[in-house]
Write an enzyme that holds these catalytic residues in place. Structure first.
Site, PDB file in Angstrom:
ATOM      1  N   THR B 153      74.873  55.297  63.003  1.00 21.99           N
ATOM      2  CA  THR B 153      75.743  56.091  63.898  1.00 21.99           C
ATOM      3  C   THR B 153      76.584  56.998  63.003  1.00 21.99           C
ATOM      4  OG1 THR B 153      77.379  54.293  64.012  1.00 21.99           O
ATOM      5  CG2 THR B 153      75.776  54.425  65.792  1.00 21.99           C
ATOM      6  N   LYS B 179      73.360  48.483  59.596  1.00 19.63           N
ATOM      7  CA  LYS B 179      74.141  49.685  59.868  1.00 19.63           C
ATOM      8  C   LYS B 179      75.557  49.226  60.097  1.00 19.63           C
ATOM      9  CE  LYS B 179      75.608  51.358  63.205  1.00 19.63           C
ATOM     10  NZ  LYS B 179      76.976  51.331  63.834  1.00 19.63           N
ATOM     11  N   THR B 190      81.063  47.271  64.708  1.00 15.55           N
ATOM     12  CA  THR B 190      79.620  47.130  65.042  1.00 15.55           C
ATOM     13  C   THR B 190      78.828  47.282  63.765  1.00 15.55           C
ATOM     14  OG1 THR B 190      79.847  47.905  67.234  1.00 15.55           O
ATOM     15  CG2 THR B 190      77.666  48.141  66.281  1.00 15.55           C
ATOM     16  N   GLU B 276      83.701  54.465  57.491  1.00 14.61           N
ATOM     17  CA  GLU B 276      83.971  55.798  58.018  1.00 14.61           C
ATOM     18  C   GLU B 276      84.990  56.535  57.150  1.00 14.61           C
ATOM     19  OE1 GLU B 276      82.831  55.292  62.711  1.00 14.61           O
ATOM     20  OE2 GLU B 276      84.899  54.913  62.114  1.00 14.61           O
ATOM     21  N   ASN B 402      87.382  59.414  63.884  1.00 16.02           N
ATOM     22  CA  ASN B 402      87.749  58.567  65.011  1.00 16.02           C
ATOM     23  C   ASN B 402      88.662  59.214  66.033  1.00 16.02           C
ATOM     24  OD1 ASN B 402      86.285  56.070  64.641  1.00 16.02           O
ATOM     25  ND2 ASN B 402      87.289  56.127  62.643  1.00 16.02           N
TER      26      ASN B 402
END
Lengths: 407, 407
Positions: B153, B179, B190, B276, B402
């Site tokens: 993602t 992932k 996740t 991220e 985000n």
């Protein structure tokens, strides 16, 4: 009860001063002193971090062992935390210098520090600053405001409030100032708050009222989840309002508690709204919880979630992140019963019903989020308990401020 | 044990495929399928969030009740979390479609999803994607790599590894892909990881080995402190290596556990490093702790601190934040005994000795911090236990990603 202009000097008999001692910052005031003309009953509450700054150790000792205290000396720029025996000796040196200038014992003088951890204070400058402030003490509103500005670090606005209330036919006043912007996750943060009242009240009830109220105020705010080494709230009561001393939990005590709550909630919310890099205040209300502990756990988990905070900054109603943060809080509830709402001055909107997406306008959601103060409401449909937590959005500026705080 | 090129298709009998199903992203693959030619013993571990995505509920049921399973179908873009009975029915529909294509029962097919919470899957596209993948299944390295890319993602790099090891004179192989980049704080994130081995081993030991190993690997990483609704690790063992089935904790079992740990630690560290917005992997080692639980609590608290993570981004040795985060972790220790170090490929440097500032070069500290992988070491001087946690720095890009993930 009425909110009035003022801060730590609003109550009868309290004076304040500040000075530019050159501790870390240049060209700004960085020390403050608050002093009562007469001895005060004092209550205090401190960080739960097991790494406790030297001033926390000094102040706890006074709260626990002294019947009275009369002053506090505060510096910004260096936290005097992780400084060992040397750091603690500087607390004593500062209190001694203040005591000599003010004609009171050293153990009637609290000290407080905020700033970088792990550096020793430049004690000569601290002592010189203390001596410079004593003769400038004044009871004016301006002196109180100047003191509240002197204790700021990454804060962008000073934080002060005062209220008047009536006890036993006498008008009493309660004022306060606080600082706090980063390393804010008080469990009993570096937040510092200093409250002054002319109320006459016994020490036990003063401490009990403070301990009870911080649970719903300072302990319900978070900027970054980091519980500071220096968090301190001190409450001075000098009795000059002339009421009969409060020694039991009567109507006067309840009136004082309402005043205390108003002041603490205001100062706590201002800290959350002024969180490092924050563009808005984010309030989280959990309603219809089974009990208070569950409501508190869930509200804090949502207010502290990095993903939720980034979503608030982005004005994006990505409500699954809210439910996710509730779910990992550790509290038990039925996700499939939860209703979620957002509200602000723009309006109120339901985002989820019974754990599933409600049919809402993304455009309206973005408008509601764009206000300076935004509230998320989670209805658990379990019971009558509720809790409110306050946080802020996570922004580029939070990263900027903290990637280079020391330089 | 030897690390080899490859991923989920490295072990004998495993095939993979992927497709662009158009679930959320355009112009990229977003579904993957992994399939074993023969039925597998399967172990699984899942999120502890009480808000569990529909695929988690589906997969838990298979792990607990089925003796064998043979395939997994994964999609990126939508998490199928907070989707109620409709969401769960889509798991069944997906498994049924895969089962029909592959000639196996629906309850031998795991499903997994990652992406936005609170949206329903476009089930027609999921079913069409499933049907498109089945005829393309291939045992090649390229097919495994393509599958690992399809499940990304906000990940910036695909994550896969394979190792070979010897049990009972037979060569066995274990490969995996994962992932995970945001909403990463696995408490069994996740994060999704899929592991395939041709080892013959009984189901009970397969599950026990997996549960034990995730405690030191996936459960020790954090990107943002948010424990996802979808975290899933699935481990397939098809027995095609031809070893005598492992049914007791013998030397072969220990050899498998070493292989499993190598694969899990690699995949876990790659997720932390690819957090991220992250620019570097941040490792936290707590050594000489009184016990493992204390070491784990302290290591995770430091790895999760927003202030520490911003400091790592800023290459700033503001070590007081590390000690502060240790202090509010909830674990008991003596702050005045703690030694702190940082190390990277550039060198090693002591920042604090016995809780106080060591005499170190800030310039060298900044150089050490500037590496792509940085380790902080905290020596508690209490006992023999230790733990390692992995996180990443907190950057402008984390906020950017985000604040607008959905758009």
């Amino acid at each position: 009860m009425e909110i009035i202009t003022g801060g730590v000097t609003a109550a009868e008999g309290f004076l304040a001063a500040c000075t530019a001692a050159g501790i870390k910052y240049q060209n700004r005031v960085d020390m403050a002193m608050v002093y009562s003309k007469v001895p005060c009953k004092c209550a205090g509450t401190f960080t739960s971090n097991i790494v406790k700054a030297a001033p926390v150790l000094w102040d706890k000792n006074i709260v626990e062992k002294s019947a009275f205290a009369q002053a506090v000396v505060v510096n910004a720029g260096i936290a005097n935390a992780c400084t060992g025996a040397e750091g603690l000796s500087y607390c004593a040196d500062t209190a001694k210098a203040a005591g000599e200038c003010l004609g009171i014992p050293a153990d009637a003088v609290f000290v407080a520090s905020t700033g970088v951890i792990g550096k020793q204070l430049p004690i000569e400058r601290i002592v010189a600053g203390t001596k410079a402030m004593a003769p400038q003490l004044a009871a004016t509103t301006e002196a109180g405001t100047a003191a509240s500005k002197a204790i700021m670090t990454t804060d962008t606005e000073n934080k002060e409030i005062a209220v008047t209330f009536t006890v036993g036919g006498k008008k009493a006043t309660l004022g306060g100032m606080s600082k706090g912007s980063g390393m804010i996750h008080p469990n009993m943060c570096t937040m510092l708050a200093f409250l002054t009242t002319d109320l006459a009240i016994c020490k036990e009830l003063l401490q009990e009222a403070l301990l009870e109220d911080i649970k719903d105020t300072y302990n319900m705010i978070s900027v970054d989840g980091d519980t500071s080494t220096n968090d301190t709230v001190l409450l001075f009561a000098n009795g000059l309002a002339g009421n009969a001393e409060i020694t039991e939990k009567n109507a006067d005590y309840e009136e004082f508690k309402r005043a205390l709550h108003t002041v603490n909630e205001f100062l706590a919310k201002r800290m959350a709204a002024d969180g490092e890099g924050a563009t808005k205040l984010f309030e989280v209300k959990v309603i219809h919880a089974a009990d208070k502990a569950q409501a508190v756990t869930i509200a804090k988990s949502v207010a502290c979630s990095s993903l939720v905070k980034a979503m608030v900054y982005g004005n994006d109603a990505n409500w699954g992140r809210v439910l996710c943060a509730m779910g990992y809080s550790g509290a038990q509830f039925n996700p499939e019963a939860v209703d979620l709402y957002i509200e602000s001055e723009v309006g109120k909107l339901q985002l989820a019903a019974n754990g599933l997406a409600a049919d809402y306008s993304e455009e309206l959601a973005t408008k509601i989020f764009s206000a300076r103060e935004v509230t998320a409401v989670a209805d658990l449909k379990m019971g009558d308990a509720s809790a409110t937590a306050w946080g802020c959005d996570l922004t580029y500026d939070y990263v900027k401020i903290n990637a280079d705080y020391r330089s």
